[in-house]
Scaffold this active site. Structure first.
Site, PDB file in Angstrom:
ATOM      1  N   ASP A 191      32.845  -2.894  -8.090  1.00  0.00           N
ATOM      2  CA  ASP A 191      34.084  -3.295  -8.757  1.00  0.00           C
ATOM      3  C   ASP A 191      34.735  -2.044  -9.341  1.00  0.00           C
ATOM      4  O   ASP A 191      34.487  -1.694 -10.480  1.00  0.00           O
ATOM      5  CB  ASP A 191      33.671  -4.281  -9.867  1.00  0.00           C
ATOM      6  CG  ASP A 191      34.829  -5.039 -10.450  1.00  0.00           C
ATOM      7  OD1 ASP A 191      35.914  -5.014  -9.862  1.00  0.00           O
ATOM      8  OD2 ASP A 191      34.633  -5.670 -11.504  1.00  0.00           O
ATOM      9  N   HIS A 237      37.423  -8.794  -7.373  1.00  0.00           N
ATOM     10  CA  HIS A 237      36.332  -9.766  -7.311  1.00  0.00           C
ATOM     11  C   HIS A 237      36.389 -10.551  -6.000  1.00  0.00           C
ATOM     12  O   HIS A 237      35.358 -10.851  -5.400  1.00  0.00           O
ATOM     13  CB  HIS A 237      36.409 -10.750  -8.485  1.00  0.00           C
ATOM     14  CG  HIS A 237      36.194 -10.109  -9.825  1.00  0.00           C
ATOM     15  ND1 HIS A 237      36.200 -10.823 -10.998  1.00  0.00           N
ATOM     16  CD2 HIS A 237      35.958  -8.826 -10.181  1.00  0.00           C
ATOM     17  CE1 HIS A 237      35.972 -10.009 -12.024  1.00  0.00           C
ATOM     18  NE2 HIS A 237      35.837  -8.793 -11.552  1.00  0.00           N
ATOM     19  N   GLU A 245      40.828 -12.380  -9.737  1.00  0.00           N
ATOM     20  CA  GLU A 245      40.880 -10.911  -9.752  1.00  0.00           C
ATOM     21  C   GLU A 245      40.741 -10.383  -8.325  1.00  0.00           C
ATOM     22  O   GLU A 245      39.807 -10.733  -7.608  1.00  0.00           O
ATOM     23  CB  GLU A 245      39.768 -10.350 -10.649  1.00  0.00           C
ATOM     24  CG  GLU A 245      39.736  -8.829 -10.636  1.00  0.00           C
ATOM     25  CD  GLU A 245      38.963  -8.224 -11.795  1.00  0.00           C
ATOM     26  OE1 GLU A 245      38.985  -8.791 -12.907  1.00  0.00           O
ATOM     27  OE2 GLU A 245      38.342  -7.175 -11.584  1.00  0.00           O
ATOM     28  N   ASP A 249      36.397  -5.565 -27.911  1.00  0.00           N
ATOM     29  CA  ASP A 249      37.374  -4.492 -27.652  1.00  0.00           C
ATOM     30  C   ASP A 249      38.169  -4.198 -28.909  1.00  0.00           C
ATOM     31  O   ASP A 249      38.698  -3.108 -29.082  1.00  0.00           O
ATOM     32  CB  ASP A 249      38.414  -4.890 -26.592  1.00  0.00           C
ATOM     33  CG  ASP A 249      37.810  -5.376 -25.308  1.00  0.00           C
ATOM     34  OD1 ASP A 249      36.707  -4.932 -24.974  1.00  0.00           O
ATOM     35  OD2 ASP A 249      38.445  -6.224 -24.654  1.00  0.00           O
ATOM     36  N   ASP A 283      44.005 -11.206 -12.473  1.00  0.00           N
ATOM     37  CA  ASP A 283      43.616  -9.863 -12.898  1.00  0.00           C
ATOM     38  C   ASP A 283      43.988  -8.920 -11.763  1.00  0.00           C
ATOM     39  O   ASP A 283      43.384  -8.941 -10.683  1.00  0.00           O
ATOM     40  CB  ASP A 283      42.117  -9.782 -13.235  1.00  0.00           C
ATOM     41  CG  ASP A 283      41.861 -10.035 -14.719  1.00  0.00           C
ATOM     42  OD1 ASP A 283      42.785 -10.534 -15.401  1.00  0.00           O
ATOM     43  OD2 ASP A 283      40.750  -9.741 -15.195  1.00  0.00           O
ATOM     44  N   HIS A 321      38.856  -8.701 -25.223  1.00  0.00           N
ATOM     45  CA  HIS A 321      37.567  -9.282 -25.596  1.00  0.00           C
ATOM     46  C   HIS A 321      37.418  -9.056 -27.102  1.00  0.00           C
ATOM     47  O   HIS A 321      37.931  -8.059 -27.640  1.00  0.00           O
ATOM     48  CB  HIS A 321      36.381  -8.557 -24.958  1.00  0.00           C
ATOM     49  CG  HIS A 321      36.343  -8.540 -23.462  1.00  0.00           C
ATOM     50  ND1 HIS A 321      37.035  -7.628 -22.718  1.00  0.00           N
ATOM     51  CD2 HIS A 321      35.656  -9.295 -22.585  1.00  0.00           C
ATOM     52  CE1 HIS A 321      36.776  -7.832 -21.429  1.00  0.00           C
ATOM     53  NE2 HIS A 321      35.942  -8.838 -21.318  1.00  0.00           N
TER      54      HIS A 321
HETATM   55  C1  XUL Z   1      34.660  -7.699 -15.138  1.00  0.00           C
HETATM   56  C2  XUL Z   1      35.954  -8.314 -15.492  1.00  0.00           C
HETATM   57  C3  XUL Z   1      36.141  -8.631 -16.939  1.00  0.00           C
HETATM   58  C4  XUL Z   1      36.935  -9.876 -17.191  1.00  0.00           C
HETATM   59  C5  XUL Z   1      37.002 -10.290 -18.624  1.00  0.00           C
HETATM   60  O1  XUL Z   1      34.508  -7.478 -13.790  1.00  0.00           O
HETATM   61  O2  XUL Z   1      36.795  -8.501 -14.660  1.00  0.00           O
HETATM   62  O3  XUL Z   1      36.708  -7.548 -17.559  1.00  0.00           O
HETATM   63  O4  XUL Z   1      38.246  -9.732 -16.714  1.00  0.00           O
HETATM   64  O5  XUL Z   1      35.752 -10.441 -19.192  1.00  0.00           O
HETATM   65 CO    CO Z   2      38.755  -9.156 -14.767  1.00  0.00          CO
END
Ligand code: XUL
Ligand code: CO
Length: 438
Positions: free
Chosen positions: A306, A270, A267, A103, A295, A100
């Protein structure tokens, strides 16, 4: 100067090794289906967890020291993180990273200062990349952390916040392109709502789509040829997030004509928060031609949030790799959006987290190939639908059949048909035999 002095280059030693600082399954150069393991498994380091997060939670401060010898919050620290990141990636044989904007550098007093800091750090990252195989997998803008985004960014009720988000987004795309990034991610952390009582959902969704359209137009105008991604997540931090899961995100992309430029970044944690398995959301993305990147992490069945743990569940990585192999692989990669548990606070733990994750996916890949070679599951699924291998079946599949003729066939058959056993227990036994049968 080494920042991980006592930590060696991590090598493959094979399944019998008891060395905590060695790979047991991840053998980067091993060729599987004509492709090196490292090209099946394009692992990436997440700048935020690995170089920034210290284990701070709602109940206490961080436990891990990520200062790398500099004062946190300074540009010297931002540069030390780059040094640490490159040493870390090189020691583990990682060839990708994700970031990001925030970061990379601490936010300045205004956009101009932040942008200037980003220019400086990306110059430095670029100089470190030169002569190494290390590449940027994807970049993104943090449009959820700062208080200005309390009501979202693209979904904000404030046009000033919306424009600020646009400025951050534009700069994050610039940085991604400058670093040769293959993808650009939208994770809509606060793109959702807490209560419908104060929310115009249609208005907000249209505004998010407009921002994404502007991002595509801008990205393409400066030569970005990679994929944009939506990373679905159902909730947390918002009660309800618009990119709930793969299916919802695909419908959104199609609704607003963004599906040619966007794919999904799925992800694991998620997907499970949305009440799906990881492999479910991979399959939904894949059958819609939308599987872009992953992810890689895992949640905890006992906890409802999470947790972003390093993947250890080989059952899950096997079924995930099966989906990825069947989809023909990933143009993106496997980003460890994962962090050490708070009590695992040493630099060695950082290495061991990645070794666990990389070995779990390598073993998943090996076992997914074994399941394909075994053939029993594919065979069963094929036979399960075999009744459609008929003239009428082909007509139905081609969308040429009518309700009248199907009804006539059923009436003529004069019976109450049954579909045949689903054999779930048999199939789960097959998986066990391939995973654990020696
Ligand atoms: C948050 C998440 C983030 C994204 C990128 O749950 O997964 O870190 O991967 O913004
Ligand atoms: Co993520």
């Amino acid at each position: 100067m080494s920042l991980f002095k006592n930590l060696p280059e991590i090598k493959y030693e094979g399944p019998k090794s008891r060395n905590p600082l060695a790979f047991k399954y991840y053998d980067a150069e091993r060729v599987i289906y004509g492709k090196k393991m490292k090209d099946h498994l394009k692992f990436a380091m997440a700048w935020w967890h690995n170089l920034s997060a210290t284990g701070q939670d709602m109940f206490g401060p961080g436990t891990a020291d990520k200062s790398f010898g500099e004062e946190v919050g300074t540009m010297a620290h931002a540069r030390a993180k780059v040094d640490a990141g490159f040493e870390f990636m090189q020691k583990l044989g990682l060839e990708y990273f994700c970031f990001h904007d925030v970061d990379l550098v601490p936010e300045g007093k205004d956009l101009e200062e932040t942008h200037q800091r980003l220019d400086e750090i990306t110059d430095y990252i670029k100089s470190k990349m030169a002569g190494t195989p290390i590449k940027c997998l994807w970049g993104t803008a943090n449009l959820f952390g700062n208080p200005r985004y309390m009501n979202g960014a693209g979904s904000s009720n404030s046009i000033d916040v919306y424009c600020h988000a646009a400025a951050q987004l534009k700069k994050a795309i610039d940085c991604t392109v400058k670093l040769g990034g293959q993808g650009y991610v939208f994770w809509g952390g606060r793109e959702g709502y807490e209560t419908l009582l104060n929310t115009d959902m249609k208005f907000e969704q249209e505004n998010i789509a407009a921002l994404m359209r502007m991002a595509v137009d801008y990205g393409r105008s400066i030569g970005f040829t990679g994929d944009f991604y939506i990373e679905p997540k159902p909730k947390e931090p918002m009660k309800h997030q618009y990119d709930f899961d793969a299916a919802t995100s695909i419908a959104f992309l199609r609704q607003y004509g963004l599906d040619r430029d966007f794919k999904l970044n799925i992800e694991a944690n998620h997907a499970t928060l949305a009440g799906h398995t990881f492999e479910h959301d991979l399959r939904v993305a894949a059958i819609n031609g939308m599987l872009g990147s992953v992810d890689a992490n895992q949640g905890d069945d006992m906890l409802g949030w999470d947790t972003d743990q390093f993947p250890s569940n080989v059952y899950s990585t096997t079924l995930a790799m099966l989906e990825i192999l069947r989809a023909g692989g990933l143009r993106g990669g496997l980003n460890f959006d994962a962090k050490n548990r708070r009590p695992s606070y040493t630099h060695q733990d950082m290495f061991e987290g990645f070794i666990l994750g990389m070995d779990s996916f390598a073993l998943g890949l090996i076992k997914a190939v074994a399941l394909i070679e075994d053939g029993r599951i594919d065979q069963f699924v094929k036979e399960r639908y075999a009744s459609f291998d008929s003239e009428l079946g082909r007509k139905i599949r081609a969308g040429k059949a009518t309700l009248e003729e199907l009804s006539k066939k059923a009436v003529q058959a004069g019976n109450t048909p049954l579909p045949g056993s689903g054999k779930q227990e048999y199939l789960e036994g097959v998986i066990n035999s391939v995973l654990f049968g020696g």
